[in-house]
Design an enzyme around this catalytic site. Sequence first.
Site, PDB file in Angstrom:
ATOM      1  N   ALA A  62       0.713   1.273  17.703  1.00 50.34           N
ATOM      2  CA  ALA A  62       2.171   1.314  17.618  1.00 50.34           C
ATOM      3  C   ALA A  62       2.599   2.074  16.367  1.00 50.34           C
ATOM      4  CB  ALA A  62       2.731  -0.096  17.588  1.00 50.34           C
ATOM      5  N   ASN A 111       4.057   5.123   4.489  1.00 47.15           N
ATOM      6  CA  ASN A 111       5.362   5.121   5.154  1.00 47.15           C
ATOM      7  C   ASN A 111       6.123   3.853   4.810  1.00 47.15           C
ATOM      8  OD1 ASN A 111       6.125   3.302   7.683  1.00 47.15           O
ATOM      9  ND2 ASN A 111       3.886   3.468   7.642  1.00 47.15           N
ATOM     10  N   ARG A 112       7.426   3.999   4.776  1.00 45.10           N
ATOM     11  CA  ARG A 112       8.319   2.846   4.641  1.00 45.10           C
ATOM     12  C   ARG A 112       9.454   3.016   5.646  1.00 45.10           C
ATOM     13  NH1 ARG A 112       8.857   5.339  -0.593  1.00 45.10           N
ATOM     14  NH2 ARG A 112      10.750   6.641  -0.743  1.00 45.10           N
ATOM     15  N   PHE A 115      11.035  -0.094  10.673  1.00 49.19           N
ATOM     16  CA  PHE A 115      11.385  -0.415  12.066  1.00 49.19           C
ATOM     17  C   PHE A 115      12.629   0.357  12.530  1.00 49.19           C
ATOM     18  CE2 PHE A 115       9.432  -5.011  12.119  1.00 49.19           C
ATOM     19  CZ  PHE A 115       8.163  -4.472  12.072  1.00 49.19           C
ATOM     20  N   SER A 179       4.246  -5.778   9.104  1.00 48.40           N
ATOM     21  CA  SER A 179       4.752  -4.576   8.450  1.00 48.40           C
ATOM     22  C   SER A 179       5.190  -4.931   7.030  1.00 48.40           C
ATOM     23  CB  SER A 179       5.936  -3.993   9.216  1.00 48.40           C
ATOM     24  OG  SER A 179       6.546  -2.973   8.444  1.00 48.40           O
ATOM     25  N   ASN A 181       7.308  -3.217   5.401  1.00 46.07           N
ATOM     26  CA  ASN A 181       8.552  -2.489   5.175  1.00 46.07           C
ATOM     27  C   ASN A 181       9.801  -3.231   5.627  1.00 46.07           C
ATOM     28  OD1 ASN A 181       7.076  -0.264   4.141  1.00 46.07           O
ATOM     29  ND2 ASN A 181       6.589   0.346   6.244  1.00 46.07           N
ATOM     30  N   THR A 182       9.650  -4.470   6.070  1.00 45.89           N
ATOM     31  CA  THR A 182      10.784  -5.340   6.377  1.00 45.89           C
ATOM     32  C   THR A 182      10.689  -6.543   5.448  1.00 45.89           C
ATOM     33  OG1 THR A 182      10.943  -4.642   8.684  1.00 45.89           O
ATOM     34  CG2 THR A 182      11.899  -6.776   8.118  1.00 45.89           C
ATOM     35  N   LYS A 221      -0.286  -8.961  15.503  1.00 48.38           N
ATOM     36  CA  LYS A 221      -0.744  -7.917  14.587  1.00 48.38           C
ATOM     37  C   LYS A 221      -0.639  -8.410  13.159  1.00 48.38           C
ATOM     38  CE  LYS A 221      -0.647  -2.954  13.785  1.00 48.38           C
ATOM     39  NZ  LYS A 221      -0.171  -1.654  14.304  1.00 48.38           N
ATOM     40  N   ASN A 250      -2.664  -3.854  10.183  1.00 44.21           N
ATOM     41  CA  ASN A 250      -1.539  -2.977   9.864  1.00 44.21           C
ATOM     42  C   ASN A 250      -1.844  -2.205   8.580  1.00 44.21           C
ATOM     43  OD1 ASN A 250       1.192  -1.952   9.825  1.00 44.21           O
ATOM     44  ND2 ASN A 250       1.858  -3.817  10.856  1.00 44.21           N
ATOM     45  N   GLY A 301      -7.953   3.423   9.546  1.00 49.19           N
ATOM     46  CA  GLY A 301      -8.847   4.377   8.929  1.00 49.19           C
ATOM     47  C   GLY A 301      -9.866   5.021   9.834  1.00 49.19           C
TER      48      GLY A 301
END
Length: 348
Positions: A62, A111-112, A115, A179, A181-182, A221, A250, A301
Amino acid sequence: MSLYPLARPLLFALDAEKAHNLTLPMLCRAERLGLTGAIRKPKPDPRTVMGITFPNPVGLAAGLDKDGAYIDGLAALGFGSIEIGTVTPRAQPGNPQPRMFRLPAARAIINRMGFNNGGVDAFVANVQASRFYQEKQGVLGLNIGKNADTPIERAADDYLECLRAVYPFASYVTVNISSPNTKNLRQLQDASELDVLLAQLKGEQSRLADKYGRYVPLALKIAPDVDADQIRDIGAALLRHRIDGVIATNTTLMRRDVEGMRHATQQGGLSGAPVFDLSNIVIRALYKEVGDAIPIIGVGGILRGQDAAAKIQAGAQLVQLYSGLIYRGPALVRECADALRAQKGNRQ
């Protein structure tokens, strides 16, 4: 496939997110025009995991296609499964740009994104419009999350709303609680909060299975930045609630292997080669907790066929690719599938 090494310098000259937004539409146009037929797809190597027969064990992770807008183009690359999302109940723009950065010396990406997506209604419409879904061409995983402005104590409401919306269209559903980033999302991996969330999701899964006459597996995940106690708690929760699968892992917040590199101090999740060992450690530890009772999908990776084989050796049954595609291109799918087929043959 041989064109990607030529195209990569041009793409890498662009901002990472701009290159992403250019490449996927081009891939879909090429697929519609019949120009992807020359791609050497993996030979059949079916694996049955979570009660689903995957044509081969190499899937798309994803994040590459958050809205399900490019399913048919991605399917042309020969994946054994395609996972799209993460989708949230309501549309949201994600974090401010720039928010994606390449670290070529480390074969990594930070990355940030946060969502960014068009919301679950648009997501479902895209799935329904794809030939991949309409013609039942393969395995489609739908990855769900929560909106950034939903308080963490109400997170389950968002996951349940998304689960209800995507359930009829999914081969399996992934619950993304990892994630970075949230804000506060990863605290859902803590034992007490995870227990409550999984209980609600399993209850809803049962109701939906009765409603639609079809059981859709649930996968969780998780992050690579979990310690031994957390892995034990997660493993116990997976077994207790009879979750159908777990995706490990992740992106990471660690920067040990990229210190001093350009962009290394950018906030966000680090993916690519530096996550390889971290994810393998989690896979091995998780396998000790759940054994074969809960199938593990290994991510993190994978840039060579040998990397995919190492995930299986660590305890995974399937693998997924993301950042490796950025650095290696479509040839990586076939390379990994060939390595896993040879690995299976050596064991037999």
